[in-house]
Design an enzyme around this catalytic site. Structure first.
Site, short mmCIF file in Angstrom:
data_model
loop_
_atom_site.label_atom_id
_atom_site.label_comp_id
_atom_site.label_asym_id
_atom_site.label_seq_id
_atom_site.Cartn_x
_atom_site.Cartn_y
_atom_site.Cartn_z
N CYS A 111 -2.07 19.29 32.03
CA CYS A 111 -0.58 19.47 31.62
C CYS A 111 -0.54 20.02 30.07
CB CYS A 111 -0.17 17.79 31.49
SG CYS A 111 0.58 16.95 32.77
N HIS A 249 5.44 17.40 25.50
CA HIS A 249 5.32 17.86 26.93
C HIS A 249 5.87 15.74 27.37
CE1 HIS A 249 2.94 17.26 30.90
NE2 HIS A 249 2.31 15.99 30.59
N ASN A 279 8.02 14.48 35.28
CA ASN A 279 5.83 15.94 34.96
C ASN A 279 6.56 17.57 35.33
OD1 ASN A 279 4.18 16.56 33.48
ND2 ASN A 279 3.09 14.48 33.79
#
Ligand code: ACO
Length: 376
Positions: A111, A249, A279
């Site tokens: 990520c 994030h 996400n």
């Protein structure tokens, strides 16, 4: 010394929306559970390869900066879901853009891949190796998802965004960052079968199984992003009250709230997309950055904080100074190929292909590699 100003930005979200109610048609879950535990209502499912999403986002970023693709010296493709290992994906974007003068490399830190890519490209611009760089964050998670596993399948979505970095004499772009990794917790997020190792991981070629310890990841994410933020701010001599906007994030709203609280940043200064996109791994921060610009939340000269975490477990936090321009110089006509299917239809196709393999049952009994230890 020169700096690496962010002069262009663009996103590409596939149009098909997968709602919490769609997930509840095949999982023992509910809109209430997903929304209250994660802050997510919906996510996108792509009908095209990741490289196509990346190329459209990149074309939009180039137009925004007023640059031609042939002006690019470097393409950095941040992702953990590349369609192929060889050739790399950055070269696939290069060919679609016609950016024939650019070097092209992939970065995978899960990520955080966009943010690590931003660090790498900024350093190359600052040191004079390149002048104009394209940094992409893109993820096509849906084909690799174990859709029957409700612990993970409700959390992720597909998407892409990109920024252009240009050499500048003004102190703009990344002012300072901290990069780290809780490698001792690398087993808390592992997608078996999403690489080259199949035989010893209890998966057949083409299958994927997610090992996922959500609570441990949650704890590490909060601690890691809070620590990385403290270090990044100290490195630039900036205090939290000087931060105009936090673009974190977005893996879980509760993680973001905890990080903001630790950092002493009010939620009114945090830009959120988690409700609409879930996400998107490496695409999350750049998509949120683009949408913050579109929403007028980035003011000229703003100081922006971008904390992230991902599989590994990698952590980082970046402090970015924005320039005077917060609107695009131009718009690109680039568009994805049209899509005729619903997100649920696409997910059900993936599920049907997976159940033909019977992956989940075998995975529960999977033998593991012994881990070699060189240091405590
Ligand atoms: N629907 C309904 N129930 C569910 C679901 C679901 N989708 N998923 C889990 N549950 C159940 C569990 O089975 C458990 O049931 P039990 O009590 O009967 O055993 C119960 O809900 C509670 O589960 P918890 O794991 O305690 O739930 P928690 O509040 O910790 O939330 C979550 C889970 C959302 C996964 C959270 O831990 C989290 O967000 N962790 C971080 C995830 C993350 O960041 N992922 C990204 C990793 S890195 C990257 O970005 C690539």
């Amino acid at each position: 010394m020169s700096h690496a100003a962010i002069t262009g930005w663009g996103k590409c979200l596939p149009p098909a929306v997968l709602s919490n109610a769609d997930l509840a048609t095949f999982l023992d879950t509910s809109d209430e559970w997903i929304l209250s535990r994660t802050g997510m209502r919906e996510r996108r499912i792509s009908h095209v390869p990741a490289i196509d999403m990346a190329a459209v986002a990149s074309a939009r970023a180039l137009a925004c900066a007023g640059l031609d693709s042939k002006d690019l010296d470097l393409i950095v493709y941040g992702s953990c879901s590349s369609d192929e290992q060889v050739p790399n994906s950055a070269s696939g974007v290069q060919v679609l853009l016609g950016a024939r003068n650019a070097g092209a490399m992939d970065i995978n830190t899960a990520c955080t891949s966009f943010l690590y890519g931003l660090s790498a490209a900024s350093a190359m611009v600052r040191s004079g190796v390149v002048r104009n760089a394209l940094v992409i964050g893109v993820e096509l998670i849906s084909p690799y998802m174990d859709w029957e596993n409700r612990n993970v399948s409700v959390l992720f979505g597909d998407g892409a965004a990109a920024v252009i970095l240009q050499s500048s004499e003004s102190e703009l772009g990344v002012l300072g960052e901290h990069l780290g990794c809780f490698a001792d917790a690398r087993q808390t997020l592992r997608v078996r079968g999403m690489g080259c190792s199949y035989a010893n991981q209890g998966v057949q070629y083409g299958d994927t199984l997610w090992d996922f310890d959500g609570q441990e990841i949650f704890r590490r994410a909060v601690k890691g992003m809070a620590q990385a933020t403290e270090k990044a701010l100290a490195r630039c001599g900036i205090t939290t009250d000087q931060i105009d906007l936090m673009v974190p994030h977005q893996a879980n709203l509760r993680i973001i709230e905890s990080v903001a609280k630790y950092a002493g940043i009010p939620m009114s200064k945090v830009f959120l997309t988690v409700e609409r996109y879930g996400n998107m791994s490496a695409a999350t921060v750049p998509v949120a950055l683009v949408e913050a610009l579109e929403a007028g939340r980035v003011k000229p000269g703003a100081t922006i904080l971008m904390p992230g975490f991902g599989g590994g477990l990698t952590v980082c936090s970046h402090v970015v100074r924005w320039g005077d321009r917060v609107t695009p110089l131009g718009l690109s006509p680039a568009e994805l190929a049209p899509n005729a299917r619903t997100a649920l239809e696409m997910v059900n196709d993936i599920r049907a292909r997976r159940s033909a393999h019977g992956a989940s049952e075998r995975g529960l009994m999977a033998p593991r590699f012994a881990e070699t230890r060189l240091a405590d």
